[in-house]
Design a protein around this motif. Structure first.
Motif, PDB file in Angstrom:
ATOM      1  N   ASP A 162       0.825  -1.205   0.000  1.00  0.00           N
ATOM      2  CA  ASP A 162       0.000   0.000   0.000  1.00  0.00           C
ATOM      3  C   ASP A 162       0.863   1.260   0.000  1.00  0.00           C
ATOM      4  N   GLU A 163       2.095   1.113  -0.437  1.00  0.00           N
ATOM      5  CA  GLU A 163       3.002   2.255  -0.499  1.00  0.00           C
ATOM      6  C   GLU A 163       3.063   2.871  -1.890  1.00  0.00           C
ATOM      7  N   SER A 164       2.526   2.177  -2.880  1.00  0.00           N
ATOM      8  CA  SER A 164       2.566   2.671  -4.252  1.00  0.00           C
ATOM      9  C   SER A 164       1.179   3.165  -4.669  1.00  0.00           C
ATOM     10  N   ALA A 165       1.162   4.023  -5.674  1.00  0.00           N
ATOM     11  CA  ALA A 165      -0.093   4.541  -6.187  1.00  0.00           C
ATOM     12  C   ALA A 165      -0.780   3.498  -7.060  1.00  0.00           C
ATOM     13  N   VAL A 166      -2.099   3.557  -7.068  1.00  0.00           N
ATOM     14  CA  VAL A 166      -2.868   2.595  -7.865  1.00  0.00           C
ATOM     15  C   VAL A 166      -2.716   2.883  -9.349  1.00  0.00           C
ATOM     16  N   ALA A 167      -2.677   4.152  -9.703  1.00  0.00           N
ATOM     17  CA  ALA A 167      -2.574   4.531 -11.114  1.00  0.00           C
ATOM     18  C   ALA A 167      -1.281   3.995 -11.724  1.00  0.00           C
ATOM     19  N   GLY A 168      -1.421   3.288 -12.824  1.00  0.00           N
ATOM     20  CA  GLY A 168      -0.260   2.748 -13.521  1.00  0.00           C
ATOM     21  C   GLY A 168       0.278   1.458 -12.961  1.00  0.00           C
ATOM     22  N   ALA A 169      -0.326   0.924 -11.900  1.00  0.00           N
ATOM     23  CA  ALA A 169       0.148  -0.334 -11.322  1.00  0.00           C
ATOM     24  C   ALA A 169      -0.203  -1.498 -12.244  1.00  0.00           C
ATOM     25  N   PRO A 170       0.695  -2.475 -12.377  1.00  0.00           N
ATOM     26  CA  PRO A 170       0.387  -3.613 -13.256  1.00  0.00           C
ATOM     27  C   PRO A 170      -0.761  -4.464 -12.742  1.00  0.00           C
ATOM     28  N   SER A 171      -0.895  -4.594 -11.410  1.00  0.00           N
ATOM     29  CA  SER A 171      -1.954  -5.409 -10.828  1.00  0.00           C
ATOM     30  C   SER A 171      -2.462  -4.756  -9.552  1.00  0.00           C
TER      31      SER A 171
END
Length: 305
Positions: free
Chosen positions: A140-149
């Motif tokens: 939960d440290e990365s943004a959802v936008a652009g995430a591969p999954s």
């Protein structure tokens, strides 16, 4: 030249002219003779090609609207009816074959999804250890936008957890949507929690739903139902393919994963009892009965904590 010879010569020239050939002053075939015959030949070849294409279109159209025999070697037959002389129950070998078909198809879809993958886990999917493993490996440290999954919890599961604030819900537009669990629960329909999400994914042929013993997924140009599959094996293949694709991002916002996971799988650390609920307003009651209900539900959520 006699009169009979002149008539004969004119007749020969006329016959040659009618055939597309022209004679010069010396009576020989002119150079323009080839143009008419060449054009006629090209028209004949083009006409043959058009006729072949027309026949192919007519055959495909007829095959689409002519009922045929279903291929019994496939686990799905689309919209074609399959006549059963007697009840048919899939055996172990048939279930294994159908499970293999679903796993290969879903693995390919996950690997080639152009806009990423979104896995949604329903409440009944939480009983599987595969669900917890997939949620544990998310960040939960990365943004959802652009995430591969993206992996998230469905609203019907989220409503059962004692939370004071509703976590955010990720946007699934354009992603391959894989829903694990029962999607048609009464609570989900009452809260309209999945309104439009399934419809858009279904129309765009990017919706996959895995239930107990059945999987709906896009095969070819339309959605297909494959019955008699091993749900645990398919779920395990989905989780592995999603992890192989790259980073798996928690879909409910940064910093919210630990709280939700603790409410769903862990032992909740008790918090102090909230203050007693006191009714206000004229006559000791609230002016709006619905506001009374909202505050009462919020009070019960604090009691559960």
């Amino acid at each position: 030249m006699t009169r009979e010879a002149m008539i004969s010569t004119v007749g020969e020239r006329g016959s040659l002219k009618r055939k597309g050939l022209l004679l010069d002053q010396a009576g020989s075939v002119d150079a323009k003779k080839a143009s008419g015959g060449k054009k006629l030949k090209e028209m004949c070849v083009e006409g043959q090609r058009s006729q072949v294409q027309l026949d192919r279109f007519a055959k495909e159209y007829a095959e689409d609207y002519t009922p045929g025999h279903a291929d019994t070697s496939k686990p799905f037959v689309g919209a074609q009816p399959k006549l059963l002389v007697q009840p048919e129950i899939a055996g172990a070998a048939e279930c294994a074959r159908r499970t293999t078909v679903v796993i290969k198809s879903l693995t390919r879809l996950i690997k080639t999804a152009p806009h990423g993958v979104h896995v949604v886990l329903a409440q009944d999917a939480g009983n599987s250890p595969i669900a917890k493993t997939l949620l544990d490996c998310s960040t939960d440290e990365s943004a959802v936008a652009g995430a591969p999954s993206i992996v998230s919890v469905s609203p019907d599961w989220m409503h059962t957890l004692p939370l004071l604030e509703t976590p955010s819900r990720p946007e699934t537009k354009g992603r391959l949507l894989i829903f694990v669990g029962t999607p048609g629960k009464y609570l989900s329909m009452c809260t309209r929690s999945v309104r439009g999400t399934f419809d858009d994914a279904y129309r765009e042929n990017r919706l996959a739903i895995l239930c107990r013993g059945v999987c709906m997924l896009p095969l070819g140009t339309q959605e297909q139902n494959v019955l008699g599959v091993d749900s645990d094996a398919v779920f395990s293949a989905i989780a592995q393919s999603v992890r192989d694709r790259g980073e798996v991002v928690w879909g409910h916002g940064p910093g919210s994963r630990a709280t939700v996971m603790q409410r769903a799988f862990g032992y909740v650390i008790p918090q102090p009892m909230p203050k007693a609920l006191v009714a206000d307003g004229e006559g000791g009651g609230m002016g709006n009965s619905f506001e009374h209900l909202v505050r009462y539900v919020a009070f019960l959520n604090k009691v559960k904590l």
